[in-house]
Design an enzyme around this catalytic site. Structure first.
Site, PDB file in Angstrom:
ATOM      1  N   SER A 152       2.000  -6.107   6.852  1.00 46.33           N
ATOM      2  CA  SER A 152       0.665  -6.014   6.272  1.00 46.33           C
ATOM      3  C   SER A 152      -0.281  -6.931   7.037  1.00 46.33           C
ATOM      4  O   SER A 152       0.131  -8.005   7.486  1.00 46.33           O
ATOM      5  CB  SER A 152       0.701  -6.438   4.800  1.00 46.33           C
ATOM      6  OG  SER A 152      -0.609  -6.611   4.284  1.00 46.33           O
ATOM      7  N   TYR A 167       2.956 -11.885  -1.993  1.00 47.43           N
ATOM      8  CA  TYR A 167       3.050 -10.638  -1.217  1.00 47.43           C
ATOM      9  C   TYR A 167       2.871 -10.903   0.279  1.00 47.43           C
ATOM     10  O   TYR A 167       3.698 -10.490   1.106  1.00 47.43           O
ATOM     11  CB  TYR A 167       1.991  -9.648  -1.712  1.00 47.43           C
ATOM     12  CG  TYR A 167       1.926  -8.360  -0.933  1.00 47.43           C
ATOM     13  CD1 TYR A 167       2.766  -7.302  -1.241  1.00 47.43           C
ATOM     14  CD2 TYR A 167       1.000  -8.202   0.102  1.00 47.43           C
ATOM     15  CE1 TYR A 167       2.704  -6.112  -0.522  1.00 47.43           C
ATOM     16  CE2 TYR A 167       0.933  -7.022   0.818  1.00 47.43           C
ATOM     17  CZ  TYR A 167       1.781  -5.980   0.505  1.00 47.43           C
ATOM     18  OH  TYR A 167       1.710  -4.806   1.218  1.00 47.43           O
TER      19      TYR A 167
END
Length: 262
Positions: A152, A167
């Site tokens: 990401s 995350y």
């Protein structure tokens, strides 16, 4: 008189996790478009996985859908056996060539509100799961294959957003793991890379873009190329990395974000 021995072409096969929708589905279809068979996995969205298989078959490819809970390592040996069975039954092979570690899930929590259960759940799904799934499937991988991990761009300083500390940290760990995998697996000619998407129109965060389309225009303005990402933007890059075009690329984390916050 010379007799030519014609070597039988063996179709390459890829395992793509989390492919019932979004980036994983796109990657599975794009890889199949390039001539490989695909074993795609789903967690709860069985219909989406079957739709992906149907789409691949409609385009002339071959695919099999298998269930997988990326957060439950206890189920990995049975999944490995299911992969081995699918390889023998569908492709008459004992090995596969490419692994796309795409399955995972999002989670948003401010640090002071983060519970240990939340932390552990994300760790199982975003880091422990891909680590041990790769370890479990490695004996079935053919030498000279390729692995792509979906990370990401939330790991980048320019994209830091409150609530995504766990995350983003786990995606950062997966980015580091990618480099170590590339080093350790290079003895077998296996290339390992990761792709780091920006905000993409997927089922991310409980279909956030579908439920709140009003956020898209403002978000799109943060992208240099003027729009949020689409699954195919990422899926095509993944297919390229596992394919022949990516044969000299390894240990790289490639941001695919249209210049988000550039």
């Amino acid at each position: 008189m010379l007799h030519r021995v014609r070597r039988r072409h063996i179709m390459k096969v890829a395992v793509v996790t989390g492919a019932s929708s979004g980036i994983g589905r796109s990657a599975a279809i794009q890889i199949a478009e390039r001539g490989a068979g695909v074993i795609l996995t789903y967690s709860s969205n069985q219909q989406g996985a079957q739709d992906a298989v149907t789409e691949i078959e409609k385009r002339g490819g071959t695919a099999v859908a298998l269930p997988l809970d990326i957060g439950d390592t206890a189920g990995f040996p049975a999944f490995r056996d299911a992969v081995a069975d699918a390889l023998r039954t569908t492709w008459q092979r004992d090995t596969f060539d490419h692994l796309v570690n795409n399955a995972g899930f999002a989670g948003n929590s401010m640090i002071e509100e983060t519970t240990e259960e939340f932390f552990d759940r994300l760790t199982r799904g975003l880091f422990k799961g891909p680590f041990f799934l790769t370890r479990t499937l490695l004996p079935l991988m053919a030498d000279g294959g390729a692995i792509v991990n979906t990370t990401s761009n939330s790991t980048r300083p320019a994209v830091t957003a409150p609530g995504y500390s766990v995350y983003a940290s786990l995606k950062g760990a997966l980015t580091v793991l990618t480099r170590y995998m590339a080093k350790e697996f290079s003895a077998r000619g296996i290339r390992v890379n990761s792709v780091a998407p920006g905000a993409t129109r997927t089922r991310f965060a409980d279909d956030a873009f579908e439920r709140h389309p009003e956020i898209i225009p403002d978000l799109a303005r943060t992208f240099a190329l003027g729009r949020i990402g689409e699954p195919d933007d990422i899926g095509m890059v993944i297919a390229t990395l596992v394919g022949e075009e990516g044969r000299w690329i390894t240990a790289q984390d490639i941001e695919v974000s249209g210049g988000q916050n550039l």
